[in-house]
Structure formats: structure tokens, C-alpha cells
Design a protein around this motif. Structure first.
Motif, PDB file in Angstrom:
ATOM      1  N   TYR A  22       0.872  -1.187   0.000  1.00 32.21           N
ATOM      2  CA  TYR A  22       0.000   0.000   0.000  1.00 32.21           C
ATOM      3  C   TYR A  22       0.908   1.236   0.000  1.00 32.21           C
ATOM      4  N   GLU A  70     -21.300   3.346  -2.214  1.00 36.36           N
ATOM      5  CA  GLU A  70     -22.706   3.703  -2.395  1.00 36.36           C
ATOM      6  C   GLU A  70     -23.212   3.079  -3.690  1.00 36.36           C
ATOM      7  N   ARG A  73     -22.212   4.491  -7.628  1.00 35.97           N
ATOM      8  CA  ARG A  73     -21.166   5.487  -7.337  1.00 35.97           C
ATOM      9  C   ARG A  73     -20.614   6.026  -8.650  1.00 35.97           C
ATOM     10  N   ALA A 102     -13.134  -6.192  -4.311  1.00 43.31           N
ATOM     11  CA  ALA A 102     -13.108  -5.150  -3.277  1.00 43.31           C
ATOM     12  C   ALA A 102     -14.486  -4.474  -3.213  1.00 43.31           C
ATOM     13  N   CYS A 103     -15.492  -5.303  -2.939  1.00 37.85           N
ATOM     14  CA  CYS A 103     -16.901  -4.874  -3.065  1.00 37.85           C
ATOM     15  C   CYS A 103     -17.415  -4.141  -1.838  1.00 37.85           C
ATOM     16  N   GLU A 108     -21.897  -2.017  -4.640  1.00 35.42           N
ATOM     17  CA  GLU A 108     -21.415  -2.192  -6.021  1.00 35.42           C
ATOM     18  C   GLU A 108     -21.958  -3.480  -6.679  1.00 35.42           C
ATOM     19  N   ASP A 131     -14.024  -9.269  -0.990  1.00 38.11           N
ATOM     20  CA  ASP A 131     -13.331  -8.214  -0.254  1.00 38.11           C
ATOM     21  C   ASP A 131     -12.400  -8.894   0.739  1.00 38.11           C
ATOM     22  N   ASP A 133     -12.097  -7.879   3.790  1.00 34.79           N
ATOM     23  CA  ASP A 133     -12.600  -7.607   5.135  1.00 34.79           C
ATOM     24  C   ASP A 133     -13.892  -8.397   5.420  1.00 34.79           C
ATOM     25  N   HIS A 184     -11.482 -12.425  -0.214  1.00 37.82           N
ATOM     26  CA  HIS A 184     -10.385 -12.522  -1.199  1.00 37.82           C
ATOM     27  C   HIS A 184      -9.446 -11.341  -1.027  1.00 37.82           C
ATOM     28  N   ASN A 185      -8.156 -11.651  -0.937  1.00 33.04           N
ATOM     29  CA  ASN A 185      -7.133 -10.605  -0.842  1.00 33.04           C
ATOM     30  C   ASN A 185      -6.495 -10.431  -2.221  1.00 33.04           C
ATOM     31  N   LEU A 186      -6.696  -9.250  -2.796  1.00 29.73           N
ATOM     32  CA  LEU A 186      -6.182  -8.986  -4.157  1.00 29.73           C
ATOM     33  C   LEU A 186      -4.664  -9.088  -4.236  1.00 29.73           C
ATOM     34  N   ARG A 201     -13.059  -0.957  -8.233  1.00 30.39           N
ATOM     35  CA  ARG A 201     -13.099   0.501  -8.155  1.00 30.39           C
ATOM     36  C   ARG A 201     -12.757   0.992  -6.746  1.00 30.39           C
ATOM     37  N   ASN A 202     -11.974   2.064  -6.729  1.00 24.87           N
ATOM     38  CA  ASN A 202     -11.682   2.776  -5.486  1.00 24.87           C
ATOM     39  C   ASN A 202     -10.944   1.948  -4.446  1.00 24.87           C
ATOM     40  N   VAL A 203     -10.075   1.087  -4.916  1.00 18.74           N
ATOM     41  CA  VAL A 203      -9.144   0.416  -4.001  1.00 18.74           C
ATOM     42  C   VAL A 203      -7.720   0.453  -4.559  1.00 18.74           C
ATOM     43  N   PHE A 207      -2.750   1.259  -3.540  1.00 14.07           N
ATOM     44  CA  PHE A 207      -1.628   0.332  -3.705  1.00 14.07           C
ATOM     45  C   PHE A 207      -0.426   0.990  -4.385  1.00 14.07           C
TER      46      PHE A 207
HETATM   47  C1  LIG Z   1     -13.369   2.358  -0.780  1.00 11.85           C
HETATM   48  S1  LIG Z   1     -13.903   0.678  -0.757  1.00 11.85           S
HETATM   49  C2  LIG Z   1     -14.461   0.470  -2.425  1.00 11.85           C
HETATM   50  C3  LIG Z   1     -15.823  -0.160  -2.503  1.00 11.85           C
HETATM   51  C4  LIG Z   1     -16.430  -0.233  -3.908  1.00 11.85           C
HETATM   52  N1  LIG Z   1     -15.571  -0.941  -4.826  1.00 11.85           N
HETATM   53  C5  LIG Z   1     -16.755   1.156  -4.429  1.00 11.85           C
HETATM   54  O1  LIG Z   1     -16.071   1.628  -5.352  1.00 11.85           O
HETATM   55  O2  LIG Z   1     -17.679   1.788  -3.924  1.00 11.85           O
HETATM   56  C6  LIG Z   1     -12.343  -0.192  -0.737  1.00 11.85           C
HETATM   57  C7  LIG Z   1     -12.484  -1.664  -0.331  1.00 11.85           C
HETATM   58  O3  LIG Z   1     -11.240  -2.325  -0.667  1.00 11.85           O
HETATM   59  C8  LIG Z   1     -11.034  -3.351   0.286  1.00 11.85           C
HETATM   60  N2  LIG Z   1      -9.618  -3.763   0.258  1.00 11.85           N
HETATM   61  C9  LIG Z   1      -8.534  -3.111   0.745  1.00 11.85           C
HETATM   62  N3  LIG Z   1      -7.420  -3.834   0.530  1.00 11.85           N
HETATM   63  C10 LIG Z   1      -7.814  -4.971  -0.124  1.00 11.85           C
HETATM   64  C11 LIG Z   1      -7.113  -6.116  -0.622  1.00 11.85           C
HETATM   65  N4  LIG Z   1      -5.795  -6.229  -0.475  1.00 11.85           N
HETATM   66  N5  LIG Z   1      -7.833  -7.096  -1.237  1.00 11.85           N
HETATM   67  C12 LIG Z   1      -9.188  -6.984  -1.373  1.00 11.85           C
HETATM   68  N6  LIG Z   1      -9.893  -5.926  -0.930  1.00 11.85           N
HETATM   69  C13 LIG Z   1      -9.211  -4.931  -0.303  1.00 11.85           C
HETATM   70  C14 LIG Z   1     -11.480  -2.720   1.591  1.00 11.85           C
HETATM   71  O4  LIG Z   1     -11.793  -3.693   2.571  1.00 11.85           O
HETATM   72  C15 LIG Z   1     -12.690  -1.886   1.153  1.00 11.85           C
HETATM   73  O5  LIG Z   1     -13.906  -2.573   1.375  1.00 11.85           O
END
Ligand SMILES: C[S@@+](CC[C@H](N)C(=O)[O-])C[C@H]1O[C@@H](n2cnc3c(N)ncnc32)[C@H](O)[C@@H]1O
Length: 259
Positions: A22, A70, A73, A102-103, A108, A131, A133, A184-186, A201-203, A207
Motif C-alpha cells: 500500500y 454507495e 457510485r 473489493a466490493c 457495487e 473483499d 474484510d 479474497h485478498n487482491l 473501483r476505489n481500491v 496500492f
Molecule cells: C473504498 S472501498 C471500495 C468499494 C467499492 N468498490 C466502491 O467503489 O464503492 C475499498 C475496499 O477495498 C477493500 N480492500 C482493501 N485492501 C484490499 C485487498 N488487499 N484485497 C481486497 N480488498 C481490499 C477494503 O476492505 C474496502 O472494502
């Protein structure tokens, strides 16, 4: 080794979460403020406390995984998906497989199910929503939202796919059945394959460039021929051809041959 680097190594050993992938400045700022807020002057004693106290560990993980989401989004992008991208896919697919990576709390993947249902019957829609988490996944499975999360949802869609109880909206069970939620951990887990559409989106903004590079390659491999990759509104890919992607529209990439 710096205090912060020792900390991320200890966190990796404890949780399997690799914070070195990150972006450092941003993550360090967020965690320093949390560490100080909890009364620790440095990361060493903060880790000792996290190691013993489940609640502190959970708070730390919540800080790392910024969960805001949301429905619909950035609505104009969902409009492009509905009016341009999916109709093209529909010409080639009687069934669609979608991955929402990363839902977060589920807004989403439910938006995806609603939009895909404009073109495919629910029985032909298969969505995998993942996700890192488990807490957000549990909330996503429940599918209960405050009206705030639905501010971009048209009234006709609210009526069709939700049951309203006062200020809360519950997702209809038939829509829910199109989605499988999984941890799932990306950055570490094996990717699924043969997806027609991947939405992430938005993750990726959190990184490092190196981590993103690996992730884009993995997503490209996870797509079926002619599959589409949909990214967040600040996450355009630099030199998409290196991942076998062509630009279909702003924030949409096609696996090689699709135009
Ligand atoms: C800001 S939210 C985005 C939610 C949705 N995709 C959106 O655009 O509204 C980011 C998400 O990424 C997840 N996240 C963070 N690191 C991650 C990883 N290494 N693998 C999978 N998910 C991860 C977080 O737990 C969080 O729920």
C-alpha cells in the motif's frame, strides 16, 4: 529498519496483510494518527497492544480498509456500462459472469445485478463479490441499507429491487441470489478465471505502482476473451496495452480484441 517497517512486518506475520504494497506516505499518515489517538508514542508499543487486544486489532483493520461505498457510485460511468458496454457483451453472451473485486458493503455488486438485469434474466447473471474484510462482507450479505446509500438510485429501481421499512431498504432476495460473497485478498489470493466483466473501483489507488502492475496482469488473465475491466473514476491505467487491454471508454478496458 524503521519503526514503521518493523510494524508492517509484525502485522504481516500476524494477519497476512502486506502493508508494504500500500502507498506508504498515505498509509503511514493514517496509522500514525490512529496510533497517537490511542495514546502510543510509536508503532512498537502500539503493535504490542494490537497483538493482545482484539478490539484494537479490529479498529486498526477498519482504518486500513477504508470501506465507503454507495449504489451507482459516479452515476455517469454506470450509465456507460448500461448503455454501451453491456449491450455489446449481450450480443456475444446469453449468460454473464461478473466479478466485483473489493466490493465493500455490497452496494457495487447489487448495482451490477440491477444493471445486468436490464439485459439478462436474473437466472443468467452470476456475480462473485469479494473483499479482504469479513465484516463488510457480512453486512453485504445482509443487504440492508440506510436511504443515504441509495441517493443515486432511481425510484422505479428502488420499488422493483428493494423493500422499504422506514429509513432502511432491504435488497430483494431474488436479486441477492445472483451474488456469491467471498473473502479474497487482491494482493495474495488466487484469482478466478473466465470473467466477462471485472469491476474493481476505489481500491487500487491505495496500492503501490508495483502492486498495481501485478494486479492488472492478474485481472487481465482472469478475463474471458472479449471481457471488460471497469475501474474507478481516478484509476485510469497507464499504458493499458502492456496488460492486453484496449480502451473502450473512459475507465473501461477490453481484453485485446473487443472494440
Ligand atoms: C473504498 S472501498 C471500495 C468499494 C467499492 N468498490 C466502491 O467503489 O464503492 C475499498 C475496499 O477495498 C477493500 N480492500 C482493501 N485492501 C484490499 C485487498 N488487499 N484485497 C481486497 N480488498 C481490499 C477494503 O476492505 C474496502 O472494502
Amino acid at each position: 529498519m524503521s519503526d514503521y517497517q518493523l510494524f508492517i512486518e509484525s502485522i504481516y506475520k500476524k494477519t497476512g496483510l502486506d502493508l508494504s504494497l500500500y502507498k506508504e506516505a498515505q498509509m503511514k499518515r493514517r496509522l500514525t494518527s490512529l496510533c497517537n489517538k490511542r495514546g502510543f508514542a510509536s508503532f512498537g508499543p502500539y503493535f504490542q497492544a494490537i497483538n493482545k487486544d482484539q478490539q484494537l486489532l479490529q479498529e486498526f483493520l477498519d482504518k486500513v480498509t477504508i470501506n465507503v461505498s454507495e449504489f451507482y457510485r459516479n452515476p455517469s460511468r454506470w450509465n456507460v456500462l448500461e448503455k454501451k458496454i453491456l449491450p455489446e457483451l449481450k450480443k456475444k453472451r446469453s449468460k454473464i459472469r461478473i466479478w466485483s473485486a473489493a466490493c465493500s458493503t455490497g452496494e457495487e455488486p447489487y448495482t451490477l445485478a440491477i444493471i445486468a438485469n436490464q439485459l439478462w434474466p436474473l437466472a443468467q447473471i452470476e456475480i462473485t463479490a469479494t473483499d479482504i474484510d469479513p465484516n463488510v462482507l457480512a453486512r453485504a450479505k445482509q443487504g440492508i441499507y440506510k436511504d443515504r446509500a441509495l441517493q443515486e438510485v432511481p425510484d422505479s429501481i428502488k420499488k422493483k429491487y428493494f423493500h422499504q421499512e422506514g429509513q432502511t431498504f432491504k435488497v430483494d432476495d431474488k436479486l441477492k441470489q445472483t451474488i456469491t460473497f467471498q473473502k479474497h485478498n487482491l494482493l495474495a489470493d488466487k484469482y478466478p478465471s473466465n470473467m466477462d466483466l471485472i469491476v474493481c473501483r476505489n481500491v487500487l489507488i491505495y496500492f503501490t505502482e508495483e502492486a498495481k502492475h501485478t494486479i492488472y496482469h492478474n485481472f487481465s488473465k482472469a478475463l474471458a476473451k472479449d471481457g471488460v475491466f471497469f475501474v474507478g473514476s481516478t484509476e485510469q491505467i497507464f499504458s493499458p496495452e502492456q496488460y492486453d487491454f484496449s480502451v473502450l471508454d473512459t475507465f473501461f478496458y477490453g481484453k485485446a480484441s473487443i472494440k
